[in-house]
Motif scaffolding. Structure first.
Motif, mmCIF file in Angstrom:
data_model
loop_
_atom_site.group_PDB
_atom_site.id
_atom_site.type_symbol
_atom_site.label_atom_id
_atom_site.label_comp_id
_atom_site.label_asym_id
_atom_site.label_seq_id
_atom_site.Cartn_x
_atom_site.Cartn_y
_atom_site.Cartn_z
ATOM 1 N N GLY A 166 0.812 -1.216 0.000
ATOM 2 C CA GLY A 166 0.000 0.000 0.000
ATOM 3 C C GLY A 166 0.845 1.266 0.000
ATOM 4 N N ASN A 167 0.189 2.368 -0.280
ATOM 5 C CA ASN A 167 0.873 3.668 -0.398
ATOM 6 C C ASN A 167 0.367 4.698 0.603
ATOM 7 O OD1 ASN A 167 2.397 2.915 -2.731
ATOM 8 N ND2 ASN A 167 0.455 2.948 -3.837
ATOM 9 N N PHE A 168 -0.414 4.268 1.576
ATOM 10 C CA PHE A 168 -1.011 5.214 2.522
ATOM 11 C C PHE A 168 -0.052 5.409 3.689
ATOM 12 C CE2 PHE A 168 -4.315 6.316 5.787
ATOM 13 C CZ PHE A 168 -4.830 7.419 5.147
ATOM 14 N N GLU A 169 1.064 6.044 3.404
ATOM 15 C CA GLU A 169 2.035 6.240 4.470
ATOM 16 C C GLU A 169 2.686 7.607 4.310
ATOM 17 O OE1 GLU A 169 5.172 3.325 4.261
ATOM 18 O OE2 GLU A 169 4.946 3.218 2.111
ATOM 19 N N TYR A 170 3.267 8.077 5.387
ATOM 20 C CA TYR A 170 3.873 9.414 5.404
ATOM 21 C C TYR A 170 5.164 9.418 4.598
ATOM 22 C CZ TYR A 170 5.690 13.839 7.071
ATOM 23 O OH TYR A 170 6.176 15.116 7.120
ATOM 24 N N GLN A 171 5.303 10.400 3.694
ATOM 25 C CA GLN A 171 6.518 10.553 2.897
ATOM 26 C C GLN A 171 7.036 11.962 3.145
ATOM 27 O OE1 GLN A 171 7.994 8.348 1.136
ATOM 28 N NE2 GLN A 171 6.490 6.756 0.721
ATOM 29 N N PRO A 172 8.142 12.116 3.880
ATOM 30 C CA PRO A 172 8.597 13.464 4.231
ATOM 31 C C PRO A 172 8.881 14.359 3.028
ATOM 32 C CG PRO A 172 10.166 11.775 4.975
ATOM 33 C CD PRO A 172 8.963 11.061 4.450
ATOM 34 N N LEU A 173 9.295 13.784 1.884
ATOM 35 C CA LEU A 173 9.588 14.626 0.715
ATOM 36 C C LEU A 173 8.309 15.161 0.066
ATOM 37 C CD1 LEU A 173 12.447 12.658 -1.060
ATOM 38 C CD2 LEU A 173 12.631 14.677 0.393
ATOM 39 N N ARG A 174 7.211 14.483 0.275
ATOM 40 C CA ARG A 174 5.955 14.873 -0.387
ATOM 41 C C ARG A 174 4.988 15.578 0.561
ATOM 42 N NH1 ARG A 174 2.767 9.782 -1.209
ATOM 43 N NH2 ARG A 174 2.515 10.154 1.008
ATOM 44 N N ASP A 175 4.911 15.083 1.803
ATOM 45 C CA ASP A 175 3.855 15.526 2.720
ATOM 46 C C ASP A 175 4.339 16.660 3.616
ATOM 47 O OD1 ASP A 175 2.247 13.447 1.714
ATOM 48 O OD2 ASP A 175 3.223 12.016 3.060
ATOM 49 N N ALA A 176 3.382 17.468 4.076
ATOM 50 C CA ALA A 176 3.704 18.553 5.018
ATOM 51 C C ALA A 176 4.076 17.942 6.368
ATOM 52 C CB ALA A 176 2.495 19.470 5.167
ATOM 53 N N LYS A 177 4.701 18.767 7.202
ATOM 54 C CA LYS A 177 5.177 18.256 8.503
ATOM 55 C C LYS A 177 4.003 17.901 9.427
ATOM 56 C CE LYS A 177 8.688 17.587 11.323
ATOM 57 N NZ LYS A 177 9.685 16.572 11.075
ATOM 58 N N THR A 178 2.840 18.511 9.181
ATOM 59 C CA THR A 178 1.646 18.174 9.969
ATOM 60 C C THR A 178 0.631 17.486 9.070
ATOM 61 O OG1 THR A 178 1.966 19.998 11.499
ATOM 62 C CG2 THR A 178 -0.278 19.138 11.301
ATOM 63 N N VAL A 179 0.103 16.385 9.566
ATOM 64 C CA VAL A 179 -0.936 15.656 8.836
ATOM 65 C C VAL A 179 -2.231 15.756 9.638
ATOM 66 C CG1 VAL A 179 -1.731 13.355 8.137
ATOM 67 C CG2 VAL A 179 0.644 14.033 7.729
ATOM 68 N N ILE A 180 -3.316 16.154 8.945
ATOM 69 C CA ILE A 180 -4.641 16.079 9.562
ATOM 70 C C ILE A 180 -5.215 14.735 9.100
ATOM 71 C CG2 ILE A 180 -6.925 17.131 9.792
ATOM 72 C CD1 ILE A 180 -4.787 18.991 10.738
ATOM 73 N N GLY A 181 -5.374 13.800 10.015
ATOM 74 C CA GLY A 181 -5.936 12.483 9.694
ATOM 75 C C GLY A 181 -7.446 12.528 9.859
ATOM 76 N N LEU A 182 -8.167 12.078 8.832
ATOM 77 C CA LEU A 182 -9.630 12.036 8.909
ATOM 78 C C LEU A 182 -10.029 10.571 8.860
ATOM 79 C CD1 LEU A 182 -10.475 14.868 6.323
ATOM 80 C CD2 LEU A 182 -9.894 15.079 8.754
ATOM 81 N N ALA A 183 -10.565 10.065 9.960
ATOM 82 C CA ALA A 183 -10.883 8.630 10.030
ATOM 83 C C ALA A 183 -12.360 8.444 10.312
ATOM 84 C CB ALA A 183 -10.061 7.975 11.146
ATOM 85 N N GLY A 184 -12.919 7.379 9.743
ATOM 86 C CA GLY A 184 -14.309 7.025 10.033
ATOM 87 C C GLY A 184 -14.381 5.551 10.320
ATOM 88 N N GLY A 185 -15.056 5.171 11.417
ATOM 89 C CA GLY A 185 -15.255 3.755 11.755
ATOM 90 C C GLY A 185 -13.950 2.984 11.827
ATOM 91 N N SER A 186 -13.900 1.819 11.128
ATOM 92 C CA SER A 186 -12.685 1.003 11.187
ATOM 93 C C SER A 186 -11.551 1.597 10.350
ATOM 94 C CB SER A 186 -12.975 -0.434 10.746
ATOM 95 O OG SER A 186 -13.470 -0.420 9.431
ATOM 96 N N GLY A 187 -11.809 2.723 9.681
ATOM 97 C CA GLY A 187 -10.745 3.445 8.968
ATOM 98 C C GLY A 187 -9.732 4.051 9.922
ATOM 99 N N ILE A 188 -9.927 3.859 11.208
ATOM 100 C CA ILE A 188 -8.980 4.345 12.214
ATOM 101 C C ILE A 188 -7.688 3.515 12.219
ATOM 102 C CG2 ILE A 188 -9.954 2.874 14.052
ATOM 103 C CD1 ILE A 188 -8.639 6.437 14.478
ATOM 104 N N THR A 189 -7.741 2.275 11.713
ATOM 105 C CA THR A 189 -6.623 1.339 11.922
ATOM 106 C C THR A 189 -5.254 1.842 11.436
ATOM 107 O OG1 THR A 189 -7.409 0.127 10.002
ATOM 108 C CG2 THR A 189 -7.971 -0.781 12.149
ATOM 109 N N PRO A 190 -5.121 2.384 10.205
ATOM 110 C CA PRO A 190 -3.773 2.829 9.821
ATOM 111 C C PRO A 190 -3.278 3.981 10.677
ATOM 112 C CG PRO A 190 -5.388 3.509 8.167
ATOM 113 C CD PRO A 190 -6.102 2.588 9.118
ATOM 114 N N PHE A 191 -4.212 4.800 11.190
ATOM 115 C CA PHE A 191 -3.806 5.942 12.014
ATOM 116 C C PHE A 191 -3.313 5.492 13.394
ATOM 117 C CE2 PHE A 191 -6.925 7.951 9.079
ATOM 118 C CZ PHE A 191 -6.037 8.818 8.454
ATOM 119 N N VAL A 192 -3.865 4.383 13.888
ATOM 120 C CA VAL A 192 -3.370 3.850 15.170
ATOM 121 C C VAL A 192 -1.911 3.442 14.997
ATOM 122 C CG1 VAL A 192 -3.673 2.088 16.943
ATOM 123 C CG2 VAL A 192 -5.673 3.030 15.806
ATOM 124 N N SER A 193 -1.628 2.800 13.865
ATOM 125 C CA SER A 193 -0.251 2.382 13.584
ATOM 126 C C SER A 193 0.655 3.607 13.447
ATOM 127 C CB SER A 193 -0.238 1.539 12.297
ATOM 128 O OG SER A 193 1.030 1.028 12.059
#
Ligand code: FES
Length: 400
Positions: free
Chosen positions: A151-178
């Motif tokens: 998968g590609n749903f991970e933080y990439q310092p060269l692409r992403d800003a230093k702050t991430v606003i995570g928006l999760a719904g229901g079981s979509g919380i799982t990658p954010f827990v990690s």
């Protein structure tokens, strides 16, 4: 145990080049004997399959359980592949003679994999064949076959800003827990402000774990957003995750990325909300795994499509013709007939099911069409997100 990833630093690479050149020049022109350590490492990080056992089951809500998975050395898996927070595992199951796959985000921290543990969290879904099967059948001792983390749903310092606003719904919380765990462990270095939407307090998953991480790690914050709560506890928000709510918690300078993981209705709602934030597309990332059912939900789905079609499929020297419903994807039709198709994400993104459409007409939802430009003139399709509109002839690569 210290993470081997921490010992890798890009700065070291230039100084390695001279040493490598010397070794290359002095090496004999014969095939080296013994074990090739780089191949061993590649295999350990990217195994085709991992054979695991359920070591513990934790009920997170009446319709949701977490499963701790450990290696099964008897089946050949001695250690687990390391991963970046946000990756998923594809689970392989055989249900009523059908060989099926489903992708689930890893909810444990990357550091846990070095200790020989993954955690997958599965929530019941209406009509969800594999999730419901897992919730009913996986107990301590169950053997499980999964892919390498993907998968590609991970933080990439060269692409992403230093702050991430995570928006999760229901079981979509799982990658954010990690991700939150990885930040607390020092394996990731970014600020995560998580807006987590649930129906009410009883439906919040990982509440204690998230609060515990937020209490010890100043780079992580969680805000619960409850759609149906009548009494709202302190610090929680009522309603849905809107652009106004994002602005309320986001850095005032507007320098942030948005990561989204949740059910389809949440994506549909957020598509409209996020427009008003005026963010560049690269700063909005969404997790894409998950199956699409009912293509009629898409506005551009054509009229007058027959109810059923025939699909003639070739996989190496195997050929068969099956009949299926046009409400199913090509992959779902074949799996229902016991024909396994190589797959990982099941949502068009990974390219693992990349196949060749020899003849026939198909519908591919625009939001799931991740094919490369060169695929289109050569009639390449991803059967996991392709719906038949007529009889088809398809050539599918064999699984490894
Ligand atoms: S399984 Fe990933 S693109 Fe089809």
């Amino acid at each position: 145990m210290a993470s081997p990833i921490k010992s890798l630093t890009v700065k070291k690479f230039p100084s390695l080049l001279g040493g490598r050149q010397k070794k290359f020049n002095s090496a004999p022109a014969t095939v080296p004997s013994g074990t090739d350590s780089s191949r061993e490492l590649a295999k350990a990080l990217h195994p085709d399959y991992q054979y695991l056992t359920v070591a513990a089951v934790k009920e997170r809500a009446p319709d949701c359980k977490s499963f701790t998975l450990v290696p099964d050395p008897e089946k050949g898996t001695k250690g687990l592949a390391f991963f970046g927070a946000g990756k998923y595992l594809t689970v392989f199951e055989t249900i009523d003679g059908m060989q099926v796959t489903r992708a689930y985000s890893i909810s444990s921290s990357p550091a846990d994999s070095l200790e020989g543990k993954y955690e997958l969290t599965v929530k019941e879904v209406g009509g969800g064949l594999v999730s419901n099967y897992i919730l009913k059948n996986w107990t301590v001792g169950t053997s499980v076959k999964v892919s390498a983390p993907a998968g590609n749903f991970e933080y990439q310092p060269l692409r992403d800003a230093k702050t991430v606003i995570g928006l999760a719904g229901g079981s979509g919380i799982t990658p954010f827990v990690s991700m939150a765990n990885a930040i607390a462990d020092g394996d990731e270095d970014f600020n995560l402000i998580l807006l987590y939407g649930s129906r009410d307090e009883a439906n919040i998953l990982f509440r204690d774990e998230l609060d515990a991480i937020a209490n010890k790690c100043e780079k992580f914050k969680v805000v619960h957003v409850l759609s149906d709560a009548s009494d709202l506890p302190d610090g929680m928000e009522k309603g849905f995750i809107t652009s106004d709510l994002i602005r309320k918690y986001a850095p005032a300078d507007g320098d942030y990325s948005i990561f989204i993981c949740g059910p389809q209705q949440m994506y549909d709602f957020l598509d409209k909300e996020l427009k008003s934030l005026g963010k560049e597309r690269k700063f909005i990332r969404r997790e894409t795994f998950g199956e699409i059912h009912n293509p009629k939900q898409f506005a551009d789905y054509p009229a007058d499509v027959p109810e059923t079609v025939n699909i003639t499929v070739t996989i190496q020297d195997f050929t068969a013709t099956v009949t299926g419903s046009t409400s199913d994807t090509v992959m779902q039709i074949l799996e229902k007939q016991g024909i396994a198709v190589p797959s990982r994400c099941r949502s068009g993104e990974c390219g693992f099911c990349h196949s060749h459409l020899i003849s026939g007409n198909v519908y591919i939802p625009k939001s799931l069409d991740y094919r490369r430009m060169a695929d289109i003139p050569y009639s390449c399709i991803h059967p996991c997100c392709t719906f038949p509109l007529s009889d088809l002839v398809v050539n599918i690569p064999a699984a490894k």
